[in-house]
Design a protein around this motif. Structure first.
Motif, mmCIF file in Angstrom:
data_model
loop_
_atom_site.group_PDB
_atom_site.id
_atom_site.type_symbol
_atom_site.label_atom_id
_atom_site.label_comp_id
_atom_site.label_asym_id
_atom_site.label_seq_id
_atom_site.Cartn_x
_atom_site.Cartn_y
_atom_site.Cartn_z
ATOM 1 N N GLY A 132 68.963 71.949 -35.188
ATOM 2 C CA GLY A 132 68.981 70.531 -34.827
ATOM 3 C C GLY A 132 67.967 70.188 -33.754
ATOM 4 O O GLY A 132 67.335 69.128 -33.796
ATOM 5 N N ARG A 133 67.791 71.084 -32.773
ATOM 6 C CA ARG A 133 66.786 70.838 -31.728
ATOM 7 C C ARG A 133 65.380 70.810 -32.308
ATOM 8 O O ARG A 133 64.553 69.972 -31.927
ATOM 9 C CB ARG A 133 66.891 71.895 -30.632
ATOM 10 C CG ARG A 133 68.085 71.710 -29.709
ATOM 11 C CD ARG A 133 67.935 72.554 -28.451
ATOM 12 N NE ARG A 133 67.872 73.981 -28.746
ATOM 13 C CZ ARG A 133 68.926 74.774 -28.819
ATOM 14 N NH1 ARG A 133 70.145 74.282 -28.652
ATOM 15 N NH2 ARG A 133 68.788 76.072 -29.071
ATOM 16 N N TRP A 134 65.094 71.725 -33.238
ATOM 17 C CA TRP A 134 63.781 71.716 -33.879
ATOM 18 C C TRP A 134 63.570 70.421 -34.663
ATOM 19 O O TRP A 134 62.480 69.857 -34.662
ATOM 20 C CB TRP A 134 63.642 72.914 -34.807
ATOM 21 C CG TRP A 134 63.608 74.239 -34.113
ATOM 22 C CD1 TRP A 134 63.349 74.468 -32.784
ATOM 23 C CD2 TRP A 134 63.850 75.520 -34.696
ATOM 24 N NE1 TRP A 134 63.414 75.808 -32.515
ATOM 25 C CE2 TRP A 134 63.710 76.485 -33.658
ATOM 26 C CE3 TRP A 134 64.159 75.948 -35.976
ATOM 27 C CZ2 TRP A 134 63.875 77.851 -33.890
ATOM 28 C CZ3 TRP A 134 64.335 77.313 -36.209
ATOM 29 C CH2 TRP A 134 64.191 78.246 -35.174
ATOM 30 N N MET A 135 64.622 69.961 -35.331
ATOM 31 C CA MET A 135 64.526 68.710 -36.084
ATOM 32 C C MET A 135 64.284 67.519 -35.155
ATOM 33 O O MET A 135 63.477 66.636 -35.455
ATOM 34 C CB MET A 135 65.799 68.489 -36.902
ATOM 35 C CG MET A 135 65.982 69.478 -38.045
ATOM 36 S SD MET A 135 67.628 69.379 -38.809
ATOM 37 C CE MET A 135 67.558 67.750 -39.574
ATOM 38 N N ALA A 136 64.990 67.492 -34.032
ATOM 39 C CA ALA A 136 64.826 66.391 -33.083
ATOM 40 C C ALA A 136 63.399 66.329 -32.564
ATOM 41 O O ALA A 136 62.832 65.243 -32.380
ATOM 42 C CB ALA A 136 65.814 66.533 -31.935
ATOM 43 N N ARG A 137 62.801 67.500 -32.359
ATOM 44 C CA ARG A 137 61.414 67.525 -31.889
ATOM 45 C C ARG A 137 60.467 67.034 -32.983
ATOM 46 O O ARG A 137 59.574 66.222 -32.709
ATOM 47 C CB ARG A 137 61.044 68.951 -31.476
ATOM 48 C CG ARG A 137 59.628 69.076 -30.905
ATOM 49 C CD ARG A 137 59.346 70.499 -30.464
ATOM 50 N NE ARG A 137 59.398 71.427 -31.595
ATOM 51 C CZ ARG A 137 59.272 72.747 -31.478
ATOM 52 N NH1 ARG A 137 59.152 73.292 -30.271
ATOM 53 N NH2 ARG A 137 59.318 73.533 -32.542
ATOM 54 N N ALA A 138 60.665 67.490 -34.220
ATOM 55 C CA ALA A 138 59.788 67.078 -35.319
ATOM 56 C C ALA A 138 59.933 65.588 -35.637
ATOM 57 O O ALA A 138 58.975 64.940 -36.043
ATOM 58 C CB ALA A 138 60.097 67.908 -36.566
ATOM 59 N N GLY A 139 61.145 65.055 -35.450
ATOM 60 C CA GLY A 139 61.398 63.658 -35.810
ATOM 61 C C GLY A 139 61.431 62.711 -34.636
ATOM 62 O O GLY A 139 61.956 61.602 -34.758
#
Length: 271
Positions: A132-139
Motif C-alpha cells: 500500500g505504501r508503494w501504491m501511495a507513492r506511485a499514485g
C-alpha cells in the motif's frame, strides 16, 4: 500516621508486584518470539529463502520493477523513451477507458506475482502495508486530487471463502497514508464472474459487463466525488473499466485507478 504508612507500604508492595509481573510477561513474550524465530524463520514471499524482516529478501527486492516516468499519461504504461509531458499511447487513443488515469507501483512480473498471490490467496495480510505504501507513492498525483477511495469488490461468495478483500486491505493502508476516507461498500459486485485468467481481452470485458453497481443507499456517497479505485492487478483493464462505469453512472465527477501491479507485455513507444 501509622495507618497511612501501612497504606503506602501496601500500595508499594502491590505496585511492585504488578511491575514485576509486567516485566516477567515482557521477558516471556520476547523469549517466545525468539523461539519462534529460531524454529519458524520468516521466509521471503517470492523465493522462500529465510529473510531478516518481512516480505522480500535483498535479491528479490533488487529484481522488483518499479514503474516510473516516462509513461502514458492516461494508462500509466511505461515508454521506452521520454516523449515529453502529456503523451498518450496508441492503446489509450484507440480504446480509451472510462476512467481518467491509471497508475501502478510495479510491473507484474514473477516477484510482483508472488506478493499479490501471497496477499490474495495465502493470508499474507502483513504484506498489505508495504504494498500500500508503494501504491501511495506511485499514485500521489491521483490521491492529491481525490475525495474518496473505493476498492474493487469481491462477490460475497468469494469474499466469504477468502475472509477478506485484498483490494480493501490495500485501500485501508493507502487511506491512512493519504488521509482519505475509504468507502468499502460503495461499490458491489452483483454478479459472480469467472476468473479472468486465460481469457482474451474481449472475453474479459464480456465477463464483467454489468457485474458492478452502486447500491441506491450509497449513491449520495459517490455523487459529486472524485474517486480513486483501488485494485491489486491491472491486466486488460476490463474489471476497473466496468467499475468506473458503475461509479460514473452514480454521478461521480471522475474515476481514476491505482493498482499495485500492472501487466506490461513490452515497453511501449508513444505515437
Amino acid at each position: 500516621m501509622r495507618a497511612g504508612a501501612i497504606g503506602r507500604t501496601r500500595g508499594q508492595v502491590v505496585g511492585g508486584a504488578t511491575a514485576a509481573l509486567g516485566g516477567l510477561r515482557r521477558v516471556w513474550t520476547r523469549a517466545a518470539q525468539a523461539v519462534l524465530d529460531l524454529t519458524l524463520p520468516t521466509l521471503c514471499v517470492a523465493c522462500r529463502e529465510p529473510v531478516a524482516g518481512d516480505g522480500l529478501c535483498a535479491r528479490c527486492w533488487s529484481q522488483l520493477s518499479f514503474i516510473a516516468p516516462p509513461y502514458c499519461e492516461k494508462l500509466g504504461i511505461p515508454f521506452v523513451y521520454d516523449p515529453g509531458p502529456g503523451m498518450l499511447s496508441m492503446q489509450a487513443i484507440a480504446d480509451p477507458p472510462a476512467y481518467s488515469r491509471a497508475r501502478a507501483a510495479v510491473r507484474y512480473d514473477e516477484i510482483a506475482k508472488a506478493l499479490v498471490h501471497g496477499l490474495k490467496f495465502h493470508d499474507r495480510t502483513d504484506l498489505a502495508p508495504t504494498m500500500g505504501r508503494w501504491m501511495a507513492r506511485a499514485g500521489a498525483p491521483l490521491l492529491t486530487d481525490a475525495d474518496l477511495l473505493v476498492p474493487v469488490p469481491l462477490h460475497w461468495r468469494r469474499g466469504f471463502s477468502r475472509r477478506y478483500n485484498q483490494s480493501g486491505a490495500l485501500a485501508q493502508v493507502i487511506g491512512r497514508q493519504a488521509k482519505l476516507p475509504v468507502a468499502v461498500e460503495a461499490l458491489q459486485r452483483v454478479r459472480s464472474t469467472a476468473h479472468q485468467i486465460g481469457l482474451s481481452r474481449s472475453e474479459r470485458a464480456a465477463n464483467v459487463q454489468g457485474a458492478f453497481k452502486v447500491p441506491k443507499h450509497r449513491k449520495a456517497e459517490i455523487h459529486g466525488r472524485r474517486i480513486v479505485l483501488i485494485d491489486d492487478v491491472l491486466t486488460s483493464g476490463a474489471t476497473v473499466d466496468a467499475c468506473a462505469r458503475a461509479l460514473l453512472r452514480a454521478r461521480a465527477v471522475s474515476v481514476e485507478v491505482l493498482v499495485f501491479a500492472r501487466v506490461v507485455d513490452t515497453l511501449k513507444s508513444p505515437i
